[in-house]
Design an enzyme around this catalytic site. Sequence first.
Site, PDB file in Angstrom:
ATOM      1  CB  SER A   9       0.684 -29.800 -20.848  1.00  0.00           C
ATOM      2  OG  SER A   9       0.201 -30.717 -19.917  1.00  0.00           O
ATOM      3  CG  ASP A  59      -7.161 -28.574 -21.451  1.00  0.00           C
ATOM      4  OD1 ASP A  59      -7.370 -29.599 -20.772  1.00  0.00           O
ATOM      5  OD2 ASP A  59      -6.045 -28.031 -21.548  1.00  0.00           O
ATOM      6  CG  HIS A  86      -4.269 -31.271 -22.042  1.00  0.00           C
ATOM      7  ND1 HIS A  86      -4.093 -30.019 -21.478  1.00  0.00           N
ATOM      8  CD2 HIS A  86      -3.094 -31.922 -21.859  1.00  0.00           C
ATOM      9  CE1 HIS A  86      -2.868 -29.938 -20.982  1.00  0.00           C
ATOM     10  NE2 HIS A  86      -2.246 -31.063 -21.199  1.00  0.00           N
TER      11      HIS A  86
END
Lengths: 395, 210
Positions: free
Chosen positions: A168, A332, A365
């Site tokens: 991320s 995601d 995610h």
Amino acid sequence: MPSFSATTGGASQDAPADRSVGCVTPQVAHFDAPLALACGRALPQYDLAYETYGTLDDARSNAVLVCHALNASHHVAGWYAGEPDNVGWWDNMVGPGKPLDTDRFFVVGVNNLGSCFGSTGPVSINPGTGTAWGSDFPLITVEDWVDAQAQLADRLGVAQWAAVMGGSLGGMQALDWAIRYPQRIRNALVIAAAPNLSAENIAFNEIARQAILTDPEFHGGNFEAHGVKPRRGLRVARMIGHITYLSDEQMEAKFGRQLREGLKFSFAPEFQIESYLRYQGEKFAEYYDANTYLRITKALDYFDPATRTDGDLARALSPATCRFLVISFTTDWRFPASRSREIVKALVRQRRDVSYAEIAAPHGHDAFLLDNPQYHGVVRAWFERMAAGEPVSKV
Amino acid sequence: MTPSTNRPGTPPTPVNGVGRADYDTIVQWIARDARVLDLGCGDGALLRFLAAQRSATGYGIEIADAGVLASVRNGVNVLQNDLERGLAGFDDAAFDVVILSQTLQAMRRVEAIVAEMLRVGREAIVTFPNFGHWSHRLQILRGRMPVSQSLPYQWYDTPNIHLCTVADFDAFLAARSYRVLNRVVLAAGSPVTVAPNLTGELAIYRFRRR
């Protein structure tokens, strides 16, 4: 030369069933030289909280930097003395015999500037005023973080990272390392990341910020002087954020329309998902700092290396010379696979060494934090190739 | 994920061995330091072989998880992608050679992928099992779908949906005015020159735009 050996305390304490780096002790590095920031201001001096696992080899060639995402910290693996449940956020990835094997690599986790877990941030004392920085703490960028990490690398005697790795927002730091410090990185592992935030991503961040900024107890960021905390804002911010980390599929499987105790015709939490989000929000509001949250979401919004090259990501990546492993997850939707493919396409255009794995995982995610045999298998294989020497194929 | 289209038609190659008959032919057509794109690269063995023999560089594309993992282990650049989506991630003429080794017969959009190969590469190398081999013809004469070493699947479980003969592929290339630079047809690992469409098991073509 100082020695930076493992901070592990061995197996003397209650060890979890799987192999762990064990009991770890965070350290703090203090820097007296000012750090120039992207916003034009400078931090006159600052601290960086960090942890290390494994041993730096004699050639100082086996160091791996693990960069954290929005609300994590330098506590990547292991646990703290007396707190066996305080396990590092990437403990399933980092440890002896794990995909990032601390028997082979010297792993560094660092808390980013502006955070609230030991590195200098809004909750730290501003040496100029003698009180907490609070709302006066500068807005920081991914580039500022990486510049500070480079100072820590110097302090640790690491001239070149074997790899910089992150998921991320952590993946964005790895990308920035590759672009702006090409001589100091041999591998970049960019996981569940994006080359910049989409309008939708920024929109979610803005809702989260508005929740905090409009909380009556925010007091323009100087809530500490008023002896309060904008808990309501933090709670809502976290609830919004949390939804974007999960997938519809996973939420349906985990919560569906389950009720706690039947319908009560009230606004008390009735559905399990409501109660779950409230719990996550409460927990977060207790340990997280509002000024930090505002700044880290801004750092996310600002990140866009292609702004320096008229929006051309391939050109932005042209200074990068390291090998890349890019990984995305099929469910995601915060940073979808298509965003990772943009990075891959730009690297291919620049004829860089890059491998790309698209992991089939239902967890959205959050999948980058979870155990998945294919995901961990690819990362493990990547580090094993690194440990074995240079790869056979070059672009 | 969709099921593997990892080099259907042949048993998996061991990661460390180069046991594939078409590799020895392909390598002769690869210039030193060539930039290569290998479509359906499986475990990356061909790229690894070409890197060792010709200092070739480039990427493999693979859809199957196991192939991606094996390719990373093999130290080759592998990109997980579905070839049926085309090669949109690659610029025109980005490669010297684009290889499609024993994957063509498993693809849904054959014409599209061949056109894409010649968009991103100067030359294409395509290999496929020859459906025209006499043993296949004999089995059909006997009323059964062919099963052989080069086509080891039953009709109900085969991933091979676009089988063709050497004569078919000649006609396919001719109809599109592609220029054949080389054509080698192998049987038991050796080139055959007499009645290749009847005796050949594996066809290997190298071609480009005219």
